[in-house]
Scaffold this motif. Structure first.
Motif, mmCIF file in Angstrom:
data_model
loop_
_atom_site.group_PDB
_atom_site.id
_atom_site.type_symbol
_atom_site.label_atom_id
_atom_site.label_comp_id
_atom_site.label_asym_id
_atom_site.label_seq_id
_atom_site.Cartn_x
_atom_site.Cartn_y
_atom_site.Cartn_z
ATOM 1 N N ILE A 147 22.530 22.175 2.508
ATOM 2 C CA ILE A 147 21.599 22.056 1.816
ATOM 3 C C ILE A 147 20.079 21.685 1.669
ATOM 4 N N ILE A 148 19.132 22.908 0.825
ATOM 5 C CA ILE A 148 18.260 22.330 1.095
ATOM 6 C C ILE A 148 17.437 20.757 0.105
ATOM 7 N N HIS A 149 16.538 19.884 0.206
ATOM 8 C CA HIS A 149 16.051 19.399 -0.042
ATOM 9 C C HIS A 149 14.291 18.557 0.263
ATOM 10 N N ALA A 150 13.886 18.920 -0.739
ATOM 11 C CA ALA A 150 13.017 18.721 -0.880
ATOM 12 C C ALA A 150 11.654 17.300 -1.877
ATOM 13 N N ASP A 151 11.889 16.427 -1.314
ATOM 14 C CA ASP A 151 12.045 14.728 -1.711
ATOM 15 C C ASP A 151 11.076 13.902 -1.122
ATOM 16 N N PRO A 152 10.113 13.847 -2.267
ATOM 17 C CA PRO A 152 9.029 12.480 -2.037
ATOM 18 C C PRO A 152 9.559 11.490 -1.936
ATOM 19 N N TYR A 153 8.092 11.505 -0.307
ATOM 20 C CA TYR A 153 8.756 10.404 0.850
ATOM 21 C C TYR A 153 7.355 9.151 0.073
ATOM 22 N N LEU A 154 6.789 9.987 -0.091
ATOM 23 C CA LEU A 154 5.097 8.283 0.088
ATOM 24 C C LEU A 154 4.404 9.377 -1.684
ATOM 25 N N PRO A 155 4.289 7.950 -2.623
ATOM 26 C CA PRO A 155 4.744 6.913 -2.323
ATOM 27 C C PRO A 155 5.497 6.349 -3.288
ATOM 28 N N PRO B 41 1.553 -1.171 0.488
ATOM 29 C CA PRO B 41 -0.090 0.047 -0.046
ATOM 30 C C PRO B 41 0.858 1.659 0.472
ATOM 31 N N LEU B 42 2.430 1.417 0.560
ATOM 32 C CA LEU B 42 2.840 2.089 0.204
ATOM 33 C C LEU B 42 3.344 2.807 -0.848
ATOM 34 N N LYS B 43 3.316 1.977 -1.797
ATOM 35 C CA LYS B 43 3.514 1.937 -3.320
ATOM 36 C C LYS B 43 2.283 2.316 -3.800
ATOM 37 N N THR B 44 1.416 2.750 -3.747
ATOM 38 C CA THR B 44 0.592 3.270 -4.255
ATOM 39 C C THR B 44 -0.008 4.432 -4.711
#
Length: 294
Positions: free
Chosen positions: A186-194, A67-70
C-alpha cells in the motif's frame, strides 16, 4: 522457421534464466521472513509511542513551542522517497515514483515550478529516477538498505529534523510502501514535518485527565518528539524493506512460471522443427534413390 541450433540455444538460455529466477525467489523468501518479523515487532512499539506522545502533548501548551511543530507558509518542500536499491521487484519502485510525481502535481505544483521541491532519497532506484526528471536529489542515504539498522535511519531523521528546524524546508512529506502481504503493498504519502496538532475535540477528551509529569513536560516532550519522528522513519523503511522482498518474491515467482510456459512452447517448436528436418532428409533420400533407379 528457426534452425534446430537456434531453438536449442533458446531453450538452454530460458532454462538458465528459470534457474536464476527460482534462486532469487528463494533468497527473497528468506529475506522476507526476517523483514516481516522486524516490521511486526516494530508496529506495536511505534503505535504505542505515537499514542504516548499524543497523550502527553494533548494537554500541554509547551508542545507548541517545539521547532518541529512550527507551521510556516510552504515555500520549500522536502520529499523523503523510500524505494529499493535493486530492480527485479515488479512495479514496486514504479508505484512509489508515480505517487511522488502525483503528490508534487496535486500538492506542490507551484513550489515545483520555482524549483523548491527537493528529494531525500532512501534507495538508489528512486534517486536515479527522480534525478533524471530534473529534481534536486540528496543521495547521502540512498544506499541505506545496504546498512539497514536503526542507527543509520536515526542519522537520516536527525538530518531532516535539523534542516526543518533551521528553516531550510517548510514541509516534509514521506512516501513509501506499506507491507500488507506478499502480493499487496500500500502506497503511503504522509506528512512528516511539521508535526500536526490534534483537533480541539480530541484535545478536550484527553485533557479531562490530570497527569503528574516526572520530569517536567518540557523535558518529556523534548525527548518524545524527536524519538517519535525517528521511529516513524525507521518504521517506514522497515515497511518498505518487507514490501520490496514480497514484491520481488512475487515477481520472481511469475517470471519462473512464464519461463516454464516459454520452455513448453520452445520444446514444441523444437520437436516440430526436428520432425520437419527428418522428413526433409527422408524425402531427399527417397528422391535420390528414385533418381538412381531411373
Amino acid at each position: 522457421m528457426a534452425s534446430l541450433k537456434e531453438v536449442r540455444n533458446r531453450i538452454v538460455s530460458v532454462n538458465s534464466t528459470q534457474q536464476i529466477t527460482k534462486a532469487m525467489k528463494m533468497v527473497a523468501a528468506a529475506k522476507l521472513r526476517r523483514a516481516q518479523d522486524n516490521i511486526m515487532q516494530m508496529r506495536p512499539y511505534a503505535q504505542k509511542l505515537g499514542e504516548m506522545l499524543s497523550t502527553v502533548s494533548a494537554g500541554s501548551e509547551s508542545s507548541s513551542d517545539s521547532p518541529l511543530k512550527t507551521v510556516r507558509p510552504v515555500e520549500k518542500v522536502l520529499l523523503v522517497v523510500v524505494t529499493s536499491d535493486r530492480g527485479l521487484c515488479g512495479a514496486f519502485n514504479t508505484n512509489v515514483i508515480k505517487a511522488t510525481l502525483q503528490l508534487i502535481e496535486q500538492k506542490y505544483a507551484q513550489q515545483a515550478l520555482r524549483g523548491n521541491v527537493e528529494i531525500f532519497a532512501i534507495g538508489k532506484k528512486g534517486a536515479e529516477s527522480l534525478s533524471r526528471r530534473g529534481f534536486t536529489v540528496h543521495t547521502a542515504y540512498a544506499d541505506l538498505f545496504g546498512r539497514l539498522n536503526f542507527v543509520a535511519v536515526k542519522q537520516a531523521a536527525e538530518e531532516i529534523m535539523k534542516d526543518f528546524s533551521e528553516g531550510r524546508y517548510d514541509a516534509v512529506d514521506l512516501i513509501y510502501n506499506e507491507f500488507k502481504n506478499v502480493a499487496t503493498q500500500i502506497i503511503h504519502a504522509d506528512p512528516y514535518l511539521p508535526i500536526r496538532s490534534e483537533d480541539k475535540s480530541m484535545r478536550a477528551r484527553k485533557t479531562e485527565v490530570n497527569y503528574i509529569f516526572e520530569p517536567t513536560e518540557e523535558e518529556i516532550l523534548s525527548e518524545l518528539i524527536p524519538k517519535s519522528l525517528k521511529i516513524q522513519l525507521y518504521r517506514s523503511v522497515l515497511e518498505s524493506n518487507a514490501s520490496e522482498q514480497g514484491a520481488r518474491m512475487t515477481a520472481m515467482d511469475k517470471a519462473t512460471e512464464n519461463a516454464q510456459e516459454l520452455l513448453k512452447e520452445l520444446k514444441l517448436v523444437y520437436n516440430r522443427t526436428r520432425q520437419a528436418a527428418i522428413t526433409t532428409e527422408i524425402l531427399e533420400i527417397v528422391g535420390g534413390a528414385e533418381a538412381l533407379k531411373n
